[in-house]
Structures are given as structure tokens and as C-alpha cells.
Design a protein around this motif. Sequence first.
Motif, mmCIF file in Angstrom:
data_model
loop_
_atom_site.group_PDB
_atom_site.id
_atom_site.type_symbol
_atom_site.label_atom_id
_atom_site.label_comp_id
_atom_site.label_asym_id
_atom_site.label_seq_id
_atom_site.Cartn_x
_atom_site.Cartn_y
_atom_site.Cartn_z
ATOM 1 N N LYS A 90 -61.100 12.526 43.026
ATOM 2 C CA LYS A 90 -61.524 11.428 42.143
ATOM 3 C C LYS A 90 -61.106 11.720 40.706
ATOM 4 C CE LYS A 90 -64.015 8.647 44.788
ATOM 5 N NZ LYS A 90 -63.550 7.344 45.152
ATOM 6 N N ILE A 91 -61.317 12.962 40.289
ATOM 7 C CA ILE A 91 -60.899 13.363 38.944
ATOM 8 C C ILE A 91 -59.380 13.293 38.842
ATOM 9 C CG2 ILE A 91 -60.766 15.317 37.347
ATOM 10 C CD1 ILE A 91 -63.646 15.948 38.094
ATOM 11 N N GLY A 92 -58.693 13.731 39.882
ATOM 12 C CA GLY A 92 -57.232 13.655 39.900
ATOM 13 C C GLY A 92 -56.728 12.222 39.790
ATOM 14 N N GLN A 93 -57.371 11.303 40.489
ATOM 15 C CA GLN A 93 -56.975 9.892 40.403
ATOM 16 C C GLN A 93 -57.199 9.344 38.998
ATOM 17 O OE1 GLN A 93 -59.358 8.154 43.501
ATOM 18 N NE2 GLN A 93 -57.905 8.676 45.119
ATOM 19 N N ALA A 94 -58.332 9.683 38.402
ATOM 20 C CA ALA A 94 -58.625 9.207 37.052
ATOM 21 C C ALA A 94 -57.642 9.793 36.044
ATOM 22 C CB ALA A 94 -60.060 9.560 36.678
ATOM 23 N N LEU A 95 -57.297 11.061 36.203
ATOM 24 C CA LEU A 95 -56.295 11.669 35.326
ATOM 25 C C LEU A 95 -54.936 11.006 35.526
ATOM 26 C CD1 LEU A 95 -57.308 15.431 35.605
ATOM 27 C CD2 LEU A 95 -57.528 13.950 33.582
ATOM 28 N N GLY A 96 -54.633 10.618 36.750
ATOM 29 C CA GLY A 96 -53.390 9.893 37.019
ATOM 30 C C GLY A 96 -53.339 8.558 36.290
ATOM 31 N N VAL A 97 -54.467 7.874 36.229
ATOM 32 C CA VAL A 97 -54.544 6.612 35.482
ATOM 33 C C VAL A 97 -54.221 6.863 34.014
ATOM 34 C CG1 VAL A 97 -56.160 4.838 34.646
ATOM 35 C CG2 VAL A 97 -56.166 5.484 37.056
ATOM 36 N N LEU A 98 -54.814 7.908 33.453
ATOM 37 C CA LEU A 98 -54.573 8.232 32.043
ATOM 38 C C LEU A 98 -53.125 8.651 31.804
ATOM 39 C CD1 LEU A 98 -57.838 10.226 31.236
ATOM 40 C CD2 LEU A 98 -57.305 7.836 30.665
ATOM 41 N N LEU A 99 -52.566 9.404 32.730
ATOM 42 C CA LEU A 99 -51.183 9.850 32.612
ATOM 43 C C LEU A 99 -50.227 8.659 32.646
ATOM 44 C CD1 LEU A 99 -49.284 12.349 32.528
ATOM 45 C CD2 LEU A 99 -49.253 12.246 35.015
ATOM 46 N N LEU A 100 -50.411 7.778 33.617
ATOM 47 C CA LEU A 100 -49.540 6.598 33.727
ATOM 48 C C LEU A 100 -49.665 5.673 32.527
ATOM 49 C CD1 LEU A 100 -49.901 5.710 37.505
ATOM 50 C CD2 LEU A 100 -47.857 6.562 36.329
ATOM 51 N N ALA A 101 -50.834 5.654 31.922
ATOM 52 C CA ALA A 101 -51.062 4.804 30.758
ATOM 53 C C ALA A 101 -50.516 5.424 29.475
ATOM 54 C CB ALA A 101 -52.552 4.546 30.595
ATOM 55 N N GLY A 102 -50.132 6.688 29.547
ATOM 56 C CA GLY A 102 -49.657 7.363 28.343
ATOM 57 C C GLY A 102 -50.793 7.774 27.422
ATOM 58 N N LEU A 103 -52.007 7.852 27.968
ATOM 59 C CA LEU A 103 -53.165 8.219 27.163
ATOM 60 C C LEU A 103 -53.499 9.701 27.264
ATOM 61 C CD1 LEU A 103 -55.420 5.151 28.030
ATOM 62 C CD2 LEU A 103 -54.254 5.613 25.853
ATOM 63 N N ALA A 104 -52.941 10.384 28.261
ATOM 64 C CA ALA A 104 -53.190 11.816 28.441
ATOM 65 C C ALA A 104 -51.932 12.472 28.991
ATOM 66 C CB ALA A 104 -54.368 12.043 29.390
ATOM 67 N N ARG A 105 -51.856 13.767 28.778
ATOM 68 C CA ARG A 105 -50.741 14.565 29.304
ATOM 69 C C ARG A 105 -51.292 15.903 29.758
ATOM 70 N NH1 ARG A 105 -49.384 18.563 25.841
ATOM 71 N NH2 ARG A 105 -50.215 18.398 23.726
ATOM 72 N N SER A 106 -50.516 16.580 30.581
ATOM 73 C CA SER A 106 -50.950 17.901 31.024
ATOM 74 C C SER A 106 -49.826 18.900 30.813
ATOM 75 C CB SER A 106 -51.352 17.879 32.497
ATOM 76 O OG SER A 106 -50.224 17.707 33.317
ATOM 77 N N GLU A 107 -50.221 20.148 30.749
ATOM 78 C CA GLU A 107 -49.241 21.230 30.682
ATOM 79 C C GLU A 107 -49.851 22.476 31.306
ATOM 80 O OE1 GLU A 107 -49.619 23.115 26.257
ATOM 81 O OE2 GLU A 107 -48.745 21.111 26.344
ATOM 82 N N PRO A 108 -49.009 23.326 31.866
ATOM 83 C CA PRO A 108 -49.535 24.555 32.464
ATOM 84 C C PRO A 108 -49.891 25.570 31.373
ATOM 85 C CG PRO A 108 -47.156 24.453 32.707
ATOM 86 C CD PRO A 108 -47.576 23.174 32.067
ATOM 87 N N ARG A 109 -50.927 26.354 31.634
ATOM 88 C CA ARG A 109 -51.314 27.425 30.713
ATOM 89 C C ARG A 109 -51.390 28.706 31.522
ATOM 90 N NH1 ARG A 109 -56.571 26.387 27.501
ATOM 91 N NH2 ARG A 109 -55.179 25.104 26.266
ATOM 92 N N SER A 110 -50.706 29.720 31.027
ATOM 93 C CA SER A 110 -50.683 31.013 31.706
ATOM 94 C C SER A 110 -52.064 31.649 31.641
ATOM 95 C CB SER A 110 -49.651 31.918 31.036
ATOM 96 O OG SER A 110 -49.615 33.156 31.688
ATOM 97 N N THR A 111 -52.485 32.182 32.793
ATOM 98 C CA THR A 111 -53.817 32.812 32.866
ATOM 99 C C THR A 111 -53.729 34.248 33.375
ATOM 100 O OG1 THR A 111 -54.161 32.081 35.138
ATOM 101 C CG2 THR A 111 -54.906 30.600 33.376
ATOM 102 N N GLY A 112 -52.540 34.714 33.653
ATOM 103 C CA GLY A 112 -52.399 36.032 34.253
ATOM 104 C C GLY A 112 -52.351 35.950 35.767
ATOM 105 N N GLY A 113 -52.805 34.869 36.306
ATOM 106 C CA GLY A 113 -52.749 34.601 37.747
ATOM 107 C C GLY A 113 -52.106 33.231 37.935
#
Length: 158
Positions: A117-140
Motif C-alpha cells: 500500500k505504501i509502495g502504491q502511494a509512493l508510486g502515485v507521488l513518483l508518477l506525479a513528479g511530487l516525490a523521488r527516491s534514491e539509494p543510500r548506502s548502509t553498509g549492507g
Amino acid sequence: MAFDAAACGMWAEMYPILSRDRFGLAGNLTGRAEAHVLRLAFVYAVLDGSPAIGRDHLAAAVAVWEYAERSVACIFGDSTGNPLADDLLRLLRAALPNGLTRTELQDATGRNLPANKIGQALGVLLLAGLARSEPRSTGGRPAEVWFAVTGGSARTRS
């Protein structure tokens, strides 16, 4: 009723702007702009007693439509119409400039929502150009960090 020559040229210029895709709740409310503007121009021509829709009729209709569109944008802003996506966007904006991981988003929503559900909502924001994601190194395994896009413009606004 047809356009006169001047209005025909103006309509050809305005049509792509009026018929563009619109996003979110405001987009749903302002869809089919070209049909509404055409109807308004027709009414103005009839009230004017004109045998054709003129440039002035079309310009007046466009002005009324632009006012209505700005009013809807002022009231509804960039609301997606998806309550969870809107909540996540508020969280992401509050977390600027650091962003939030999916785990942090899950925690902020009380851990009572399925990850999809959270993934779908984030997808809505991504497609709308309202949010973006990027990977962050954590050591794992890298964390997926989400950020609100600043500037306040969704992909379908002009």
C-alpha cells in the motif's frame, strides 16, 4: 456555429494547452478544458448575436477558464486524490532535506499498513513528479530514501 478565421487560428494555438493531461484531484476537476472553453465561447457568441465564434468570444472564454483553473489549484493544490499518498507527501515535505526511508515511512504511518500500500502511494507521488527516491548506502543492503520534490509543481502543470 463555427469559428471565424481569427478564432480558428487562436483555437489551433490554444487546443494543445487546453487538452493537456492534468494531475490529481485538481486535474479531475478541470479535465476536458477544451470542451468547457468551447461551450463558453459559444454562449458568448450567441449572447453577442454573432453568426460565428470570434476571437473576442474565445479570449473571454479562455480568461474565465483560466480563472476557474487557478481557483481549483488554490483550493486543492497538488492533492493526489489518494489519501495515503497525500499523507506520505506531507511526511516527506516535513523531512526535507533529509528524506525518509521506506521503514521510516512505515513507522510514521503506525506500522499498520501493508508495504505494498505504501509502495502504491509512493508510486502515485513518483508518477506525479511530487516525490523521488534514491539509494543510500548502509553498509549492507542499500536503503531506499524518498524525498519530496521541491518547487511545488506536478508533472502536468504548465
